[in-house]
Design a protein around this motif. Structure first.
Motif, PDB file in Angstrom:
ATOM      1  N   ARG A 197      -5.269  -1.763  -7.274  1.00  0.00           N
ATOM      2  CA  ARG A 197      -6.134  -0.753  -7.776  1.00  0.00           C
ATOM      3  C   ARG A 197      -5.675   0.396  -6.811  1.00  0.00           C
ATOM      4  NH1 ARG A 197     -10.125  -1.910  -2.081  1.00  0.00           N
ATOM      5  NH2 ARG A 197      -7.966  -2.951  -1.761  1.00  0.00           N
ATOM      6  N   ASN A 221      -8.630   7.257   0.979  1.00  0.00           N
ATOM      7  CA  ASN A 221      -8.930   7.562   2.043  1.00  0.00           C
ATOM      8  C   ASN A 221      -9.949   8.953   1.956  1.00  0.00           C
ATOM      9  OD1 ASN A 221      -7.556   4.951   2.890  1.00  0.00           O
ATOM     10  ND2 ASN A 221      -5.382   6.359   3.285  1.00  0.00           N
ATOM     11  N   CYS A 227       1.118  -1.268  -0.070  1.00  0.00           N
ATOM     12  CA  CYS A 227       0.121  -0.236   0.054  1.00  0.00           C
ATOM     13  C   CYS A 227       0.966   0.731   0.228  1.00  0.00           C
ATOM     14  CB  CYS A 227      -1.064   0.041   1.052  1.00  0.00           C
ATOM     15  SG  CYS A 227      -1.777  -0.673   1.077  1.00  0.00           S
ATOM     16  N   ASN A 265       1.171   5.560   0.230  1.00  0.00           N
ATOM     17  CA  ASN A 265      -0.052   6.991  -0.016  1.00  0.00           C
ATOM     18  C   ASN A 265       0.310   7.313  -0.887  1.00  0.00           C
ATOM     19  OD1 ASN A 265      -1.578   6.198   2.638  1.00  0.00           O
ATOM     20  ND2 ASN A 265       0.703   6.808   3.678  1.00  0.00           N
ATOM     21  N   SER A 291      -7.295   3.041  -4.037  1.00  0.00           N
ATOM     22  CA  SER A 291      -7.676   3.585  -3.215  1.00  0.00           C
ATOM     23  C   SER A 291      -7.793   4.558  -2.528  1.00  0.00           C
ATOM     24  CB  SER A 291      -7.876   1.935  -2.334  1.00  0.00           C
ATOM     25  OG  SER A 291      -8.599   0.965  -2.676  1.00  0.00           O
ATOM     26  N   ARG A 302     -10.715   4.440  -9.510  1.00  0.00           N
ATOM     27  CA  ARG A 302     -10.760   4.435  -8.043  1.00  0.00           C
ATOM     28  C   ARG A 302     -11.493   2.915  -7.477  1.00  0.00           C
ATOM     29  NH1 ARG A 302     -14.049   5.783  -4.098  1.00  0.00           N
ATOM     30  NH2 ARG A 302     -15.101   7.211  -5.083  1.00  0.00           N
TER      31      ARG A 302
END
Length: 121
Positions: A108, A112, A40, A42, A110, A80
């Motif tokens: 993927r 926040n 993941c 940011n 995504s 998204r």
């Protein structure tokens, strides 16, 4: 062993560098669910790209792993919360003249905080 490789993938995104586990003695690696294969990130800059390089692991104490190939993922046009299975050609040089394999990536995007992401773009 022979003409087999010990591949791993290094991924650079913005100021982050991660890498998968090494898969030993194969020319067609598959990273199993229990291995280090998912990451993941940011997103700080919406125009950033993912840089991926495939290397042949040369084990400690060596840190001069052999480059197998590389590719770039530009995620700006991806929708998204959609899972993509993307296939890329691996190139050994920056001129993309000599294809040296393929890589399949599941990705993927995504968010926040969608409002914050829109403000950054």
């Amino acid at each position: 062993i022979g003409d087999k490789s010990d591949p791993f993938v290094a991924i650079v995104f913005e100021d982050t560098l991660v890498r998968t586990d090494v898969i030993y003695d194969t020319l067609s690696p598959r990273w199993m669910p229990w291995s280090q294969r998912a990451f993941c990130f940011n997103i700080q800059h919406p125009t950033s790209i993912l840089l991926l390089g495939v290397f042949d692991y040369d084990g400690p104490p060596y840190t001069d792993h052999d480059a197998v190939g590389r590719f770039v993922i530009n995620y700006q046009n991806l929708v998204r919360d959609t899972v993509y299975v993307l296939r890329y050609a691996l190139y050994a040089d920056t001129n993309q003249e000599q294809q040296c394999g393929t890589a399949t990536v599941r990705l993927r995007i995504s968010l926040n905080n969608e409002k914050e992401a829109i403000q950054k773009s």
